[in-house]
Write a protein that holds these residues in place. Sequence first.
Motif, short mmCIF file in Angstrom:
data_model
loop_
_atom_site.label_atom_id
_atom_site.label_comp_id
_atom_site.label_asym_id
_atom_site.label_seq_id
_atom_site.Cartn_x
_atom_site.Cartn_y
_atom_site.Cartn_z
N LEU A 1 0.82 -1.21 0.00
CA LEU A 1 0.00 0.00 0.00
C LEU A 1 0.86 1.26 0.00
N LEU B 1 -9.31 3.87 0.82
CA LEU B 1 -9.13 2.50 0.33
C LEU B 1 -10.50 1.99 -0.10
N VAL C 1 -13.04 -0.61 1.44
CA VAL C 1 -13.83 -0.30 2.62
C VAL C 1 -14.94 0.69 2.27
N TYR D 1 -5.26 -5.60 10.76
CA TYR D 1 -5.30 -4.16 10.49
C TYR D 1 -4.03 -3.43 10.95
N GLY D 2 -3.97 -2.14 10.57
CA GLY D 2 -3.08 -1.22 11.25
C GLY D 2 -3.78 -0.82 12.54
N GLU E 1 1.48 -1.93 12.05
CA GLU E 1 0.72 -2.64 11.02
C GLU E 1 0.62 -4.13 11.37
N LYS E 2 -0.59 -4.62 11.38
CA LYS E 2 -0.91 -6.04 11.60
C LYS E 2 -0.13 -6.66 12.77
N ILE F 1 -7.08 1.05 12.06
CA ILE F 1 -7.11 2.09 11.02
C ILE F 1 -8.08 1.62 9.94
N THR F 2 -9.02 2.49 9.58
CA THR F 2 -10.14 2.06 8.73
C THR F 2 -9.93 2.20 7.24
N GLN G 1 4.77 -0.63 3.74
CA GLN G 1 3.53 -0.32 4.45
C GLN G 1 3.36 1.18 4.68
N THR H 1 1.48 2.39 6.95
CA THR H 1 1.48 2.59 8.41
C THR H 1 2.89 2.87 8.93
C1 G1P Z 1 -4.73 -1.81 4.83
C2 G1P Z 1 -3.82 -1.01 5.77
C3 G1P Z 1 -4.23 -1.23 7.23
C4 G1P Z 1 -5.68 -0.87 7.41
C5 G1P Z 1 -6.56 -1.66 6.40
C6 G1P Z 1 -8.01 -1.17 6.46
O1 G1P Z 1 -4.50 -3.18 5.04
O2 G1P Z 1 -2.48 -1.42 5.57
O3 G1P Z 1 -3.44 -0.43 8.07
O4 G1P Z 1 -6.09 -1.14 8.72
O5 G1P Z 1 -6.10 -1.50 5.06
O6 G1P Z 1 -8.83 -1.93 5.67
P1 G1P Z 1 -4.96 -4.30 3.96
O7 G1P Z 1 -6.42 -4.53 4.20
O8 G1P Z 1 -4.68 -3.74 2.61
O9 G1P Z 1 -4.14 -5.52 4.27
#
Ligand code: G1P
Length: 295
Positions: free
Chosen positions: A111, A131, A134, A171-172, A193-194, A206-207, A232, A234
């Motif tokens: 990302l 993103l 979501v 998630y982050g 992150e994760k 983090i949404t 990342q 994050t």
């Molecule tokens: C990404 C971000 C993460 C965030 C998430 C939300 O992760 O890296 O910090 O919480 O989106 O949907 P991904 O879902 O791409 O793994």
Amino acid sequence: MKKIRKAVLPVAGFGTRVLPATKTIPKEMLPVVDRPALQYVVDEAREAGIEHFVFVTGRNKGAIEDYFDRAYELEYSLRQKGKTEIYEALDKDTPEAGTMSFVRQQSALGLGHAIWCARDVIGDDPFAILLPDVLVKAKTSCLAQMVDAYNDVGGNIIAVDQVPHERVSSYGVIAPKGTAEGQRLIEMSGMVEKPKTEDAPSNLKITGRYILQPEIMDILKTQAAGAGGEIQLTDAMATLMKLQSFHAYEYEGEDYDCGSKYGYFEAVLAYAIDHPEIGEQAVELLKTRHKSLGV
Ligand code: G1P
């Protein structure tokens, strides 16, 4: 303070969690009732005052670019047949010429790398990131709530929401300063992150909505790979946080992860119930199903 005019929407991902639906259709184009998921995200951003959209795309994502173009034959035919209402609805969603840019992320490096691909279009402006996996259903669009907060405090703002502790590793996650209870704008001391559930600094995830200052691009340029071997966002934000004002914002609304089967199903259900044309029928159907399940 500069206005938030531009938004980056990373749309290069494969959508592996909803295969085979996404084998030939970009996941962002999957319909939630009668609109592609992506259209809801663009609407959310527009409500927040976004004027220019930067899509970070990849191979097999041509349908997205076409969607925001005119469909000349279709529109001509609708007008010829007097289907004015349908034509006008399509016309309303067509962006003004020159308000969308498309840049390619040639390799799926994460990302953070996707966002960095938009650096030339962003230039020296603060910008939003949405993103499109979501969807956030809210009375006032999630990004509009964040822009309001930004107009008060400036700097960088990321949307957060509480999740059950057992889900934080997807998630982050932010570390709030002191107690975050009862306030929407939250001071932060870190983010990761994760994280493993046992290492997570909170249950505030983090949404997928961000307002960031352009300096993030300089950090992303040399950002090393992190969780999952990917660059990342994050990690870069954690560095920026040491240099600039950074807040989390607990928004009002419900979020749906359309990149997963269940989240997508939940989104379709939620938007169907509120749909002006089929809402009442959807509710009746749910009641009947509920009864037939014997619960
Ligand atoms: C990404 C971000 C993460 C965030 C998430 C939300 O992760 O890296 O910090 O919480 O989106 O949907 P991904 O879902 O791409 O793994």
